[in-house]
Design an enzyme around this catalytic site. Structure first.
Site, PDB file in Angstrom:
ATOM      1  N   LYS A 173     -10.441   7.656  -2.943  1.00 43.31           N
ATOM      2  CA  LYS A 173      -9.804   7.865  -4.248  1.00 43.31           C
ATOM      3  C   LYS A 173      -8.288   7.752  -4.061  1.00 43.31           C
ATOM      4  CE  LYS A 173      -7.715  11.149  -6.642  1.00 43.31           C
ATOM      5  NZ  LYS A 173      -6.826  10.333  -7.449  1.00 43.31           N
ATOM      6  N   GLU A 248      -2.697  16.769   4.938  1.00 44.34           N
ATOM      7  CA  GLU A 248      -1.280  16.502   5.206  1.00 44.34           C
ATOM      8  C   GLU A 248      -0.544  16.811   3.920  1.00 44.34           C
ATOM      9  OE1 GLU A 248       0.378  16.051   7.766  1.00 44.34           O
ATOM     10  OE2 GLU A 248      -1.320  15.758   9.113  1.00 44.34           O
ATOM     11  N   CYS A 282       7.056  12.659   2.856  1.00 40.08           N
ATOM     12  CA  CYS A 282       6.920  14.046   3.332  1.00 40.08           C
ATOM     13  C   CYS A 282       7.690  14.225   4.631  1.00 40.08           C
ATOM     14  CB  CYS A 282       5.465  14.432   3.488  1.00 40.08           C
ATOM     15  SG  CYS A 282       4.556  13.349   4.551  1.00 40.08           S
TER      16      CYS A 282
HETATM   17  C1  UN1 Z   1       6.707   7.886   7.592  1.00 40.94           C
HETATM   18  O1  UN1 Z   1       7.672   8.628   7.475  1.00 40.94           O
HETATM   19  O2  UN1 Z   1       6.787   6.807   8.161  1.00 40.94           O
HETATM   20  O3  UN1 Z   1       3.436  11.187   2.727  1.00 40.94           O
HETATM   21  C2  UN1 Z   1       5.341   8.237   7.115  1.00 40.94           C
HETATM   22  C3  UN1 Z   1       4.243  10.954   3.618  1.00 40.94           C
HETATM   23  C4  UN1 Z   1       3.728  10.883   5.031  1.00 40.94           C
HETATM   24  C5  UN1 Z   1       3.932   9.585   5.671  1.00 40.94           C
HETATM   25  C6  UN1 Z   1       5.296   9.400   6.198  1.00 40.94           C
HETATM   26  N1  UN1 Z   1       2.324  11.240   5.038  1.00 40.94           N
HETATM   27  O4  UN1 Z   1       5.406  10.768   3.366  1.00 40.94           O
END
Ligand code: UN1
Length: 478
Positions: A173, A248, A282
């Site tokens: 999803k 995450e 993130c």
């Molecule tokens: C990155 O910084 O290359 O949602 C990846 C996000 C992370 C991925 C970052 N899960 O920003």
């Protein structure tokens, strides 16, 4: 008439009762397409199809799996420009960033095409003479994958590829705001040689589609990337029915800048990780923690450097930072900017909307100085192009400040001192530490994830992904 994109269930393209418009945040008049909104019945059909496909797929030969994954990776790489345009158009990151993300997605499929062939176990001596012990891994089962809007192709890739490589069946999803890239991957997968039902795509809202995945007893594991609030509620539902879960979530990542840092490096990596991809990562640095000796120079150099950042249409050459993804996210960013001002932070740059030729969600990169640890803008994840500078006396205070957060995803330090770099590597309370590098922008073949409120469950990516996507069996042979 806009093109309509259907769900993919049990090897068939299936129409839905309703469709939503996928809008380009750089140009609100541009509709990328109309994407199916699955209802709970369709989600249950997708899960049933995955369940039915699982016995054969989970015991299938690894060569066929590897070949199919490799084919998906090759096609994504061959079409990186075209898919990059689609990504930039639906999400708003710049075209070079989007092409980079597509490349990462292609490489991830190829990496797991290789990992698929390297599934090893262990044989140990038993404590009982004449007995041997084997430790092997088996596929987990049917996996629900729920992905966010900020990496519309890389995050689906880094969940789908290992799930399939280790012999699982999948229901994906994607985020409601950006289904285009996930649909494109599904279309590629549909021609790559996977049996019907092994991979399914159900698009729509978290409330309907996400909820139906999380609540369905046929789903053995859920991997989610997104907000803390949604993540915690998914975890609670999964744990209540004994399903495996991997989350995450957010970050409030610190970038420590010490007196002995190279000023130019400090400025470049701060601009890169605070503002590029519109700060919507993130892993973005939202707390720039700067020691007293370099503080004033750093603030001045950032203010100057930020004058040369071009905010604009994601598809236009010369744009450094594209728009914010949506009206709701823009409102959240602006609300936090007002909170920062009201809390007494000093606005160094930005803080207001930018107008461009097309109507879009453009926001100037925003930097606050004189911030303190207790301000909401220092504690809460904003998820936009907004960063704070926090002044500290020395390294010890910088480290304590870096760790003074409920998150723990990525932590950076900019220094020329081996002593401080080594100490920070050991003592930063984060899943990833960056020395003289931006906190954002990670490799595709090594573990990704954090501690504290940022992550829950085992790591994603690299060979560590097998921990989530497999279950361990211990066999005794007498
Ligand atoms: C990155 O910084 O290359 O949602 C990846 C996000 C992370 C991925 C970052 N899960 O920003």
């Amino acid at each position: 008439m806009n093109k309509r994109y259907d769900n993919y269930i049990g090897g068939q393209w299936v129409a839905a009762a309703s469709y939503s418009h996928n809008i380009n945040p750089s140009d609100l008049a541009d509709v990328v397409g109309e994407y199916a909104q699955a209802d709970a019945t369709q989600v249950d059909q997708a899960i049933a199809a995955a369940r039915a496909a699982f016995p054969a797929w989970s015991t299938s030969g690894i060569q066929a799996r590897s070949d199919a994954l490799d084919k998906v990776g090759s096609e994504i790489l061959a079409r990186r420009e075209e898919l990059g345009v689609l990504l930039a158009r639906e999400e708003g990151k710049t075209l070079p960033e989007a092409i980079g993300e597509v490349t990462r997605a292609g490489n991830i499929f190829k990496f797991y095409a290789g990992e698929c062939l390297r599934q090893a176990g262990e044989v140990l001596a038993s404590v009982r003479p004449g007995v041997s012990v084997e430790v092997t891994r088996e596929p987990l089962g049917v996996i629900g994958l729920i992905t966010p809007w900020n990496f519309p192709i890389a995050i689906p890739a880094w969940k789908v590829a290992p799930a399939l490589a280790y012999g699982n069946c999948v229901v994906l999803k994607p985020a409601d705001l950006v289904p285009g890239c996930a649909w494109a991957i599904a279309e590629i997968i549909s021609r790559a040689g996977f049996p019907a039902g092994v991979f399914n795509l159900v698009m729509g809202s978290g409330r309907v589609v996400g909820e139906a995945i999380v609540q369905n007893k046929q789903v053995d594991g859920v991997s989610f990337t997104g907000s803390v609030g949604v993540g915690r509620s998914i975890a609670a539902s999964c744990v209540a029915r004994g399903a495996k879960v991997q989350l995450e979530m957010g970050g409030k990542n610190p970038q420590v800048i010490l007196d002995d840092a190279d000023l130019k490096t400090a400025v470049e990596l701060s601009v890169q990780s605070a503002f590029y991809s519109t700060g919507q990562r993130c892993t973005a640095s939202s707390r720039l923690i700067v020691t007293a000796g370099i503080h004033d120079q750093f603030v001045a150099a950032m203010a100057e450097r930020m004058q040369s950042i071009t905010v604009g249409n994601a598809l236009e050459k010369g744009t450094d930072i594209g728009p914010v993804v949506s009206q709701a996210q823009l409102e959240q960013d602006l609300r936090y900017i007002e909170i920062g001002k009201a809390e007494g932070a000093r606005l160094v740059c930005g803080g207001e909307r930018v107008s461009c030729a097309q109507d879009g969600y453009y926001l100037a990169p925003t930097l606050f100085a004189d911030c303190t640890a207790d301000m909401r803008i220092s504690r809460e994840e904003i998820f936009g192009p907004v960063a704070n500078i926090i002044k500290v006396a020395d390294y010890d205070e910088a480290l304590a400040m870096a760790n003074a957060t409920e998150f723990g995803l990525s932590a950076g330090i900019c220094t020329t001192s081996l002593k401080y770099a080594n100490h920070y590597k050991r003592h930063a309370q984060a899943g990833m530490v960056m020395v003289n590098l931006p906190t954002a922008g990670v490799d595709y073949h090594v573990p990704f994830g954090g501690r504290k409120g940022s992550s829950y469950g085992s790591r994603e990516q690299g060979k560590y992904a097998q921990e989530f996507y497999t279950t361990v069996k211990t066999t005794y042979v007498g």
